[in-house]
Scaffold this motif. Structure first.
Motif, short mmCIF file in Angstrom:
data_model
loop_
_atom_site.label_atom_id
_atom_site.label_comp_id
_atom_site.label_asym_id
_atom_site.label_seq_id
_atom_site.Cartn_x
_atom_site.Cartn_y
_atom_site.Cartn_z
N GLN A 1 0.85 -1.19 0.00
CA GLN A 1 0.00 0.00 0.00
C GLN A 1 0.88 1.23 0.00
O GLN A 1 1.63 1.47 0.95
CB GLN A 1 -0.94 0.00 1.20
N ALA A 2 0.77 2.00 -1.07
CA ALA A 2 1.49 3.26 -1.18
C ALA A 2 0.63 4.38 -0.61
O ALA A 2 -0.60 4.25 -0.53
CB ALA A 2 1.83 3.55 -2.64
N LYS B 1 -3.07 5.44 -1.75
CA LYS B 1 -3.56 4.41 -2.68
C LYS B 1 -4.14 3.23 -1.92
O LYS B 1 -3.88 3.05 -0.74
CB LYS B 1 -2.44 3.95 -3.60
N GLU B 2 -4.92 2.44 -2.63
CA GLU B 2 -5.48 1.25 -2.02
C GLU B 2 -4.42 0.15 -1.92
O GLU B 2 -3.44 0.13 -2.67
CB GLU B 2 -6.67 0.75 -2.84
N ARG B 3 -4.65 -0.76 -1.01
CA ARG B 3 -3.76 -1.91 -0.88
C ARG B 3 -3.89 -2.78 -2.13
O ARG B 3 -5.00 -3.07 -2.59
CB ARG B 3 -4.11 -2.72 0.37
N GLU B 4 -2.76 -3.19 -2.66
CA GLU B 4 -2.79 -3.97 -3.90
C GLU B 4 -2.00 -5.26 -3.77
O GLU B 4 -1.03 -5.35 -3.02
CB GLU B 4 -2.21 -3.14 -5.06
N PHE B 5 -2.43 -6.23 -4.54
CA PHE B 5 -1.80 -7.55 -4.57
C PHE B 5 -0.42 -7.46 -5.20
O PHE B 5 -0.23 -6.76 -6.20
CB PHE B 5 -2.68 -8.50 -5.37
N LYS C 1 8.42 3.36 -7.89
CA LYS C 1 7.02 2.91 -7.89
C LYS C 1 6.79 1.75 -6.93
O LYS C 1 5.64 1.43 -6.62
CB LYS C 1 6.59 2.52 -9.30
N ASP C 2 7.86 1.12 -6.48
CA ASP C 2 7.72 0.01 -5.53
C ASP C 2 7.66 0.50 -4.09
O ASP C 2 7.48 -0.30 -3.17
CB ASP C 2 8.89 -0.96 -5.69
N THR C 3 7.83 1.79 -3.88
CA THR C 3 7.77 2.34 -2.54
C THR C 3 6.38 2.16 -1.95
O THR C 3 5.38 2.56 -2.54
CB THR C 3 8.13 3.83 -2.55
N ALA C 4 6.32 1.51 -0.78
CA ALA C 4 5.03 1.21 -0.15
C ALA C 4 5.30 0.50 1.17
O ALA C 4 6.43 0.09 1.46
CB ALA C 4 4.19 0.31 -1.05
N VAL C 5 4.22 0.34 1.94
CA VAL C 5 4.26 -0.57 3.07
C VAL C 5 3.85 -1.94 2.55
O VAL C 5 2.81 -2.07 1.90
CB VAL C 5 3.32 -0.12 4.20
N TYR C 6 4.67 -2.93 2.82
CA TYR C 6 4.42 -4.28 2.34
C TYR C 6 3.85 -5.12 3.48
O TYR C 6 4.42 -5.15 4.58
CB TYR C 6 5.70 -4.90 1.81
N GLN D 1 8.02 -1.13 5.87
CA GLN D 1 8.16 -0.04 4.90
C GLN D 1 9.32 -0.33 3.95
O GLN D 1 10.43 -0.66 4.37
CB GLN D 1 8.42 1.27 5.62
N VAL D 2 9.03 -0.16 2.66
CA VAL D 2 10.06 -0.23 1.62
C VAL D 2 10.05 1.12 0.91
O VAL D 2 9.03 1.55 0.39
CB VAL D 2 9.78 -1.36 0.61
N THR D 3 11.20 1.78 0.92
CA THR D 3 11.34 3.07 0.26
C THR D 3 12.47 2.99 -0.75
O THR D 3 13.59 2.62 -0.40
CB THR D 3 11.61 4.19 1.26
#
Length: 127
Positions: A39-40, A43-47, A89-94, A122-124
């Motif tokens: 989830q960035a 944005k919504e949480r995505e698969f 674009k991969d920055t998000a909480v995983y 968190q991945v930044t």
């Protein structure tokens, strides 16, 4: 009850790699499907990816195919996500997720399918 605990997130530069881990305990150790979502901000949480604990079938979002690899170690009850060629674009909480009942293929991609969730890591990725 079960518990999922993620680790391995961090701050990296574009093009780098990271490996996320998710340790499962309790009821989640006997899951049927485990997955990674992200989830960035705003944005919504995505698969991202999923794997069946039996049979080894894997599923990936188009955005990560060829760059990310999901795997698991049954003996350690641990799920992994190897992430290569990271971009901003991969920055998000995983988040790690698990379901302890069967799921058909279409359900694997849906957040509502999963019974258990980790706290997120968190991945930044800096560009």
């Amino acid at each position: 009850q079960g518990q999922l605990v993620e680790s391995g997130g961090g701050l990296v530069q574009a093009g780098a790699s990271l490996r996320l881990s998710c340790a499962a305990s309790g009821r989640t150790a006997s899951n049927y499907v485990m997955a990674w979502f992200r989830q960035a901000p705003g944005k919504e949480r995505e698969f991202v990816a999923a794997i069946r604990w039996r049979g080894y079938s894997t599923y990936y979002a188009d955005s990560v195919k060829g760059r990310f690899t999901i795997s698991r170690d049954n003996a350690k009850n641990t799920l992994y996500l190897q992430m290569n060629s990271l971009t901003a674009k991969d920055t998000a909480v995983y988040y790690c997720a698990a379901i302890t009942t069967t799921a058909v293929r279409s359900e694997v991609f849906q957040t509502g399918t999963y019974d258990y969730w980790g706290q997120g890591t968190q991945v930044t990725v800096s560009s």
